[in-house]
Design an enzyme around this catalytic site. Sequence first.
Site, PDB file in Angstrom:
ATOM      1  N   GLY A 105       7.348   1.994  -4.648  1.00 59.87           N
ATOM      2  CA  GLY A 105       7.003   2.203  -3.241  1.00 59.87           C
ATOM      3  C   GLY A 105       5.606   2.775  -3.110  1.00 59.87           C
ATOM      4  N   GLY A 151       8.591  -2.670  -0.024  1.00 62.16           N
ATOM      5  CA  GLY A 151       7.426  -2.609  -0.921  1.00 62.16           C
ATOM      6  C   GLY A 151       7.782  -2.204  -2.341  1.00 62.16           C
ATOM      7  N   GLU A 161      -0.950   6.013 -15.365  1.00 68.06           N
ATOM      8  CA  GLU A 161       0.236   6.801 -14.998  1.00 68.06           C
ATOM      9  C   GLU A 161       1.168   6.041 -14.071  1.00 68.06           C
ATOM     10  OE1 GLU A 161       1.069  10.321 -16.034  1.00 68.06           O
ATOM     11  OE2 GLU A 161       2.801   9.132 -15.461  1.00 68.06           O
ATOM     12  N   GLY A 215       6.840   4.887 -11.344  1.00 69.89           N
ATOM     13  CA  GLY A 215       6.268   5.254 -10.048  1.00 69.89           C
ATOM     14  C   GLY A 215       5.659   6.643 -10.033  1.00 69.89           C
ATOM     15  N   ILE A 229       6.823   9.537 -11.073  1.00 67.10           N
ATOM     16  CA  ILE A 229       7.182  10.509 -12.127  1.00 67.10           C
ATOM     17  C   ILE A 229       6.049  10.547 -13.159  1.00 67.10           C
ATOM     18  CG2 ILE A 229       8.859  11.118 -13.920  1.00 67.10           C
ATOM     19  CD1 ILE A 229      10.875   9.261 -12.539  1.00 67.10           C
ATOM     20  N   VAL A 254       0.208  -0.749  -2.966  1.00 67.69           N
ATOM     21  CA  VAL A 254      -0.303   0.408  -3.714  1.00 67.69           C
ATOM     22  C   VAL A 254      -1.726   0.762  -3.270  1.00 67.69           C
ATOM     23  CG1 VAL A 254      -0.741   1.368  -5.997  1.00 67.69           C
ATOM     24  CG2 VAL A 254       1.179  -0.203  -5.679  1.00 67.69           C
ATOM     25  N   LYS A 293       7.662  -1.826 -18.963  1.00 66.56           N
ATOM     26  CA  LYS A 293       7.537  -0.366 -18.949  1.00 66.56           C
ATOM     27  C   LYS A 293       8.068   0.240 -20.255  1.00 66.56           C
ATOM     28  CE  LYS A 293       7.880  -0.250 -13.917  1.00 66.56           C
ATOM     29  NZ  LYS A 293       8.811  -0.278 -12.782  1.00 66.56           N
ATOM     30  N   VAL A 296       4.424   3.206 -15.135  1.00 63.27           N
ATOM     31  CA  VAL A 296       5.827   3.439 -15.506  1.00 63.27           C
ATOM     32  C   VAL A 296       6.436   4.504 -14.594  1.00 63.27           C
ATOM     33  CG1 VAL A 296       7.427   4.101 -17.352  1.00 63.27           C
ATOM     34  CG2 VAL A 296       5.285   2.949 -17.933  1.00 63.27           C
TER      35      VAL A 296
HETATM   36  P1  NAP Z   1       0.718  -6.330  -3.518  1.00 63.77           P
HETATM   37  O1  NAP Z   1       1.245  -5.591  -2.347  1.00 63.77           O
HETATM   38  O2  NAP Z   1       1.088  -7.755  -3.707  1.00 63.77           O
HETATM   39  O3  NAP Z   1      -0.886  -6.217  -3.447  1.00 63.77           O
HETATM   40  C1  NAP Z   1      -1.724  -6.934  -4.309  1.00 63.77           C
HETATM   41  C2  NAP Z   1      -3.162  -6.806  -3.785  1.00 63.77           C
HETATM   42  O4  NAP Z   1      -4.045  -7.450  -4.700  1.00 63.77           O
HETATM   43  C3  NAP Z   1      -3.360  -7.490  -2.421  1.00 63.77           C
HETATM   44  O5  NAP Z   1      -4.219  -6.707  -1.627  1.00 63.77           O
HETATM   45  C4  NAP Z   1      -4.050  -8.803  -2.772  1.00 63.77           C
HETATM   46  O6  NAP Z   1      -4.913  -9.288  -1.758  1.00 63.77           O
HETATM   47  C5  NAP Z   1      -4.870  -8.365  -3.988  1.00 63.77           C
HETATM   48  N1  NAP Z   1      -5.175  -9.476  -4.876  1.00 63.77           N
HETATM   49  C6  NAP Z   1      -4.300 -10.218  -5.602  1.00 63.77           C
HETATM   50  N2  NAP Z   1      -4.973 -11.173  -6.297  1.00 63.77           N
HETATM   51  C7  NAP Z   1      -6.273 -11.021  -5.985  1.00 63.77           C
HETATM   52  C8  NAP Z   1      -7.470 -11.705  -6.351  1.00 63.77           C
HETATM   53  N3  NAP Z   1      -7.436 -12.740  -7.181  1.00 63.77           N
HETATM   54  N4  NAP Z   1      -8.634 -11.285  -5.833  1.00 63.77           N
HETATM   55  C9  NAP Z   1      -8.673 -10.232  -4.976  1.00 63.77           C
HETATM   56  N5  NAP Z   1      -7.599  -9.538  -4.590  1.00 63.77           N
HETATM   57  C10 NAP Z   1      -6.407  -9.936  -5.084  1.00 63.77           C
HETATM   58  O7  NAP Z   1       1.091  -5.597  -4.874  1.00 63.77           O
HETATM   59  P2  NAP Z   1       1.445  -4.054  -5.082  1.00 63.77           P
HETATM   60  O8  NAP Z   1       2.899  -3.849  -4.845  1.00 63.77           O
HETATM   61  O9  NAP Z   1       0.461  -3.200  -4.387  1.00 63.77           O
HETATM   62  O10 NAP Z   1       1.273  -3.937  -6.673  1.00 63.77           O
HETATM   63  C11 NAP Z   1       0.001  -3.863  -7.274  1.00 63.77           C
HETATM   64  C12 NAP Z   1       0.151  -3.483  -8.740  1.00 63.77           C
HETATM   65  O11 NAP Z   1       0.813  -2.236  -8.819  1.00 63.77           O
HETATM   66  C13 NAP Z   1       1.012  -4.445  -9.569  1.00 63.77           C
HETATM   67  O12 NAP Z   1       0.518  -4.475 -10.887  1.00 63.77           O
HETATM   68  C14 NAP Z   1       2.384  -3.801  -9.548  1.00 63.77           C
HETATM   69  O13 NAP Z   1       3.164  -4.162 -10.667  1.00 63.77           O
HETATM   70  C15 NAP Z   1       1.995  -2.353  -9.606  1.00 63.77           C
HETATM   71  N6  NAP Z   1       2.959  -1.385  -9.100  1.00 63.77           N
HETATM   72  C16 NAP Z   1       3.540  -1.587  -7.888  1.00 63.77           C
HETATM   73  C17 NAP Z   1       4.421  -0.654  -7.406  1.00 63.77           C
HETATM   74  C18 NAP Z   1       5.114  -0.803  -6.081  1.00 63.77           C
HETATM   75  O14 NAP Z   1       6.029  -0.027  -5.808  1.00 63.77           O
HETATM   76  N7  NAP Z   1       4.738  -1.761  -5.248  1.00 63.77           N
HETATM   77  C19 NAP Z   1       4.721   0.486  -8.170  1.00 63.77           C
HETATM   78  C20 NAP Z   1       4.090   0.658  -9.408  1.00 63.77           C
HETATM   79  C21 NAP Z   1       3.218  -0.289  -9.858  1.00 63.77           C
HETATM   80  P3  NAP Z   1      -4.337  -9.758  -0.330  1.00 63.77           P
HETATM   81  O15 NAP Z   1      -3.784  -8.504   0.286  1.00 63.77           O
HETATM   82  O16 NAP Z   1      -5.506 -10.290   0.408  1.00 63.77           O
HETATM   83  O17 NAP Z   1      -3.268 -10.772  -0.644  1.00 63.77           O
HETATM   84  N1  HSE Z   2       8.799  -3.415  -8.869  1.00 65.16           N
HETATM   85  C1  HSE Z   2       8.705  -2.174  -9.517  1.00 65.16           C
HETATM   86  C2  HSE Z   2      10.013  -1.420  -9.357  1.00 65.16           C
HETATM   87  C3  HSE Z   2       7.585  -1.364  -8.933  1.00 65.16           C
HETATM   88  O1  HSE Z   2      10.811  -1.809  -8.503  1.00 65.16           O
HETATM   89  O2  HSE Z   2      10.252  -0.472 -10.088  1.00 65.16           O
HETATM   90  C4  HSE Z   2       7.339  -0.058  -9.656  1.00 65.16           C
HETATM   91  O3  HSE Z   2       6.799  -0.284 -10.914  1.00 65.16           O
END
Ligand code: NAP
Ligand code: HSE
Length: 440
Positions: free
Chosen positions: A307, A190, A132, A137, A139, A17, A208, A135
């Site tokens: 994503g 992702g 936003e 993504g 939308i 993200v 969510k 929940v």
């Molecule tokens: P991710 O790819 O695992 O990225 C997490 C990031 O946080 C990485 O850059 C990691 O550093 C950093 N991080 C974790 N712990 C840390 C710490 N203690 N100190 C400093 N940096 C730290 O996760 P993501 O998919 O981007 O998701 C992030 C958030 O968005 C989560 O809450 C997830 O539920 C939410 N979200 C994700 C999506 C999705 O589609 N992926 C959609 C909606 C919401 P490193 O890179 O160095 O490991």
């Molecule tokens: N892991 C979550 C999903 C990311 O697949 O919907 C978006 O919140």
Amino acid sequence: MTDPLTLNIGLCGFGTVGQGVWKHLSANRAELESRLGVKLNLARVAVRDRKKPRTVKAPAARLTDDPLAIANDPSIDIVCELMGGTTIARQVTLAALRHGKIVVSANKALICEHGPEIIAAAQKHGGHFFFEASVAGGIPIIKALREGLVANRFPRIYGILNGTCNYILTQMEDQDAPYADVLAEAKRLGYAEADESLDVDGWDTAHKASVLAWLAHGVWIKTDQMIVEGISRITPADFKNATTLGFGIKLLAIITRDFAKNELCVRVHPTLLPEGNVIANVSGVFNAISVTGDVVGTTLYSGRGAGQDATASAVISDIADASSLLKHGKGAHLIGEATEIRSSGCRLAPPESIRSRYYLRLTVKDQPGVLARVASVMARQHVSIASVIQSPAETSGAASLVLTTHESNERAMRATLKQLRALSSVLDDPLLLRIGDFEG
Ligand code: NAP
Ligand code: HSE
């Protein structure tokens, strides 16, 4: 003419993200800044490992491995918490809010577990908390509930809130693909959480659902107050059975409010939806939400639910709202931000009171009298059978029995399951799915 205000943004987290926010904010900066009338400076970025190779590169001088340093940095106006988890993410969020900053979060687990503390900190210290991206993504469902539908009370909200699960279910149904392969692909794309069990066991959808229930009804519901069931027991055979019966299978969050009884029910489980239902036809990483308001009627929202790009779109929309507040005066609240005004003190409906039709899959000994024994257990609980499909099971000497019921309730079905498990002719744990008779 004065120079536009420059806002300093700190990204805590630079994974899927965080990198998406950097990429799209950088690509669309000129147009965004002209729309908002401010300059947006991606000033600092926190990661765990500064040496990790990344597709999107931030200058080394802006990187830190201390996200709290960003939360406490007086020059940072907007802190985006994009790390996930509920430990350091909570500390960073609270620290930034205590400084009166604006926090943008995609972290539904954090909101579900610590929402009241976070909102109280924002209100006490003059900060703001926007979420936003937490929940569905891309939308804009938070904005829809808070602003577009503010005139309404919500008897029913239901939908697909997890992109990973919908991607897995769609691939299993369309390609007959093995569960483990599809999950690995969802991770590569992702979509999945760092801990994938949050997705497949239904917890992410429950987080969510909790956020939506709070927005719609002003009450915080924890996951242990909901029925939460995931998708890991669904097999390709269930899709074939569901198709024969005229249904699709989707993992749904269902939030219903009975205003006469002042009762709220929040649940998450795989659901058989009639194949004509729009949400039954939403595929892949897409999410879809049906919101029924007492004024507007039923409205429907669909789009990519996970994503990098879809989530970045939602985070940047919060950065835009934050910019507007910072430009025009941070004391103001956005419509619906003071959500406690909606709180109605409604009760939680007891889960046993849920009424539904059901789908029950059993593996049984292929012997005379077995179907009669199963039917007799159901009859004792006053569960009326609507249809039966019998087919050979994978194990020799066994048969797969799929029964659907007429409307019954959770209490009767739980008792039925308990008695079926005790029958020697029932060979493994029965699968019980609910049928969602939703028209819109
Ligand atoms: P991710 O790819 O695992 O990225 C997490 C990031 O946080 C990485 O850059 C990691 O550093 C950093 N991080 C974790 N712990 C840390 C710490 N203690 N100190 C400093 N940096 C730290 O996760 P993501 O998919 O981007 O998701 C992030 C958030 O968005 C989560 O809450 C997830 O539920 C939410 N979200 C994700 C999506 C999705 O589609 N992926 C959609 C909606 C919401 P490193 O890179 O160095 O490991
Ligand atoms: N892991 C979550 C999903 C990311 O697949 O919907 C978006 O919140």
